[in-house]
Design an enzyme around this catalytic site. Structure first.
Site, mmCIF file in Angstrom:
data_model
loop_
_atom_site.group_PDB
_atom_site.id
_atom_site.type_symbol
_atom_site.label_atom_id
_atom_site.label_comp_id
_atom_site.label_asym_id
_atom_site.label_seq_id
_atom_site.Cartn_x
_atom_site.Cartn_y
_atom_site.Cartn_z
ATOM 1 N N ASP A 20 0.805 -1.227 0.000
ATOM 2 C CA ASP A 20 0.000 0.000 0.000
ATOM 3 C C ASP A 20 0.836 1.275 0.000
ATOM 4 O OD1 ASP A 20 -2.500 -1.123 -0.111
ATOM 5 O OD2 ASP A 20 -2.769 -1.194 2.056
ATOM 6 N N TYR A 38 -12.552 -1.573 -4.205
ATOM 7 C CA TYR A 38 -13.058 -0.331 -3.634
ATOM 8 C C TYR A 38 -14.172 0.230 -4.524
ATOM 9 C CZ TYR A 38 -9.311 0.354 -0.140
ATOM 10 O OH TYR A 38 -8.479 0.251 0.941
#
Length: 470
Positions: free
Chosen positions: A150, A403
């Protein structure tokens, strides 16, 4: 009269006639000049006009267009910048129509396409752009190895026109960031990009590409923001920032920003709540956000605030749960997280409130980030039952999603006295679910319409593995 005298006489007459003609021409020109001069001086201060003036004399007729545009110095006018205004509700919606699809992974198998995650869409008055966090690498290239991570110093926020695969040739650098938000106030673009070590991360704010402010992590625990658009109205922009644990009580701030400068901030007192990766939209005079509870809730928390940063908080009441992983639909809660053993972790998502009702976007799978659907619950904002009133399929459960988040198209663009609600869905490919060395995604976007729509599946569609993975 002898011939010589005749010649002299004719010559003399010719000279006289020529002289007379010349004098008449000079007289005519002088007359025109004096007439024009008198008209200009007499009409000075009157509005400009184009008149046709006819001059006659015995030799010729002259028609002259005289424009009374005597010298006036006027400062150039600068058009007033149009800012997004508040006061509009969401437009009525019966369903969702496709707006764009970039097919980035399919195209990237043989093209120069960025490795990305966390794409989102935001619109100015003139254009909509896809923003995304790159990994400083291209698909099917050795630098794509390990991009499941990330946070790294190679991650940057970039943007490109919606509907195109993000590549070096069509993308614009925005900020060095591993977490970000962006939005337009009308005249300009605001970006907020967070980068740096987990314990001392810094948010860098830019307005139209120029650094205007910064914000340092105040709890020293991975300060992060929305991963979708912020909201601007009446010359101010608003966003939420989280700092603290992802699996316990964290800390939250609402930021009020003008032309890239933080002009207000408020800590949110939200004991027992967990707000991450909020998806926000304008609603009347307020901003409403639906967020991710990564601590305990399978239902989604929401926050509503006004321009003074006065706020209300709660959970989406509906027993149609919006997070992932989640239990089967059951009894919801308006004020606390619903756990049932599935509340921990989560995924970024969104909902749109319509009075007592709510449109809920969610994965089809209860356990994994696959499939996607839009569910209408006519009483879901105030009632905890699991009854729903319609489902529209976006991605089937055999294909990956990821997402999702909200964005809006404002009345200043559409000419309507309401705000068009829209959403995007990320379709994650690669690690950790597939046998590749990389992780990336493509996206699809839909907008609400008050007319006919259809259910289908619009998946990513790329065939894996790529050459680099073999």
């Amino acid at each position: 009269m002898n011939p010589n005298q005749k010649i002299i006489t004719i010559g003399s007459v010719s000279i006289v006639l020529t002289t007379v003609g010349l004098l008449l021409q000079i007289t005519s020109l002088c007359s025109i000049w004096f007439s024009h001069y008198n008209q200009v001086t007499q009409t000075n201060g009157q509005p400009c006009s184009n008149d046709t003036i006819n001059y006659y004399n015995e030799t010729f007729v002259n028609v002259t267009n005289v424009q009374n545009n005597y010298t006036t110095i006027t400062e150039p006018s600068i058009p007033q910048a149009i800012h997004y205004s508040s006061g509009r509700d969401l437009c009525p919606v019966k369903g969702w129509a496709p707006l764009s699809k970039d097919n980035g992974i399919r195209i990237g198998s043989r093209g120069e396409v960025f490795v990305i995650r966390e794409p989102f869409i935001s619109c100015s008055i003139n254009e909509c752009r896809t923003f995304f966090l790159t990994q400083g690498a291209l698909l099917n290239d050795k630098h794509s190895n390990g991009t499941v991570k990330d946070r790294s110093p190679f991650r940057t926020l970039m943007s490109c026109p919606i509907g195109v695969a993000p590549s070096p040739s069509n993308s614009r650098f925005e900020s060095v960031a591993w977490s970000a938000t962006a939005c337009s106030d009308g005249p300009g673009w605001l970006t907020l990009g967070i980068t740096g070590p987990d314990t001392t991360a810094v948010a860098v704010l830019k307005y139209n590409g120029v650094i205007t402010d910064t914000l340092k992590s105040w709890k020293g625990n991975i300060m992060r923001t929305q991963e979708s658009e912020c909201v601007c109205q009446d010359e101010f922009c608003y966003t939420l920032v989280t700092d603290g644990p992802s699996d316990a009580q964290a800390f939250y701030k609402i930021l009020k920003i003008k032309k890239g400068k933080i002009v207000g901030a408020k800590d949110v007192d939200a004991t027992g709540f967990h707000f991450e990766e909020c998806s926000c939209y304008p609603s009347g005079e307020n901003v409403e956000c639906v967020c991710r509870d990564n601590w305990r809730g399978s239902n989604r928390p929401w926050i509503r605030f006004n321009s003074d940063l006065d706020y209300q908080i709660g959970y989406v009441c509906s027993g149609v749960f919006g997070d992932n992983p989640r239990p089967v639909d059951g009894t919801g809660s308006c004020n606390s997280p619903v756990n049932n053993g599935k509340g921990r972790y989560g995924v970024k998502g969104f909902s749109f409130r319509y009075g007592d009702g709510v449109w809920i976007g969610r994965t089809k799978s209860l356990e994994s980030r696959s499939g996607f659907e839009m569910v209408w619950d006519a009483n879901g904002w105030v009632s905890t039952d699991k009854d729903s009133n319609g489902v529209q399929d976006i991605i089937d459960n055999d294909n990956w999603s990821g997402y999702s988040g909200s964005f809006s198209i404002r009345g200043e663009t559409t000419g309507r006295n309401c705000t068009v609600p829209c959403f995007w869905v990320e379709m994650i490919r690669g690690q950790p679910k597939e046998k590749t060395i990389w992780t990336s995604g493509s996206s699809i976007a839909f907008c609400g319409v008050n007319s006919d729509t259809t259910s289908w599946s619009w998946p990513d569609g790329a065939l894996l593995p790529f050459d680099i993975d073999k």
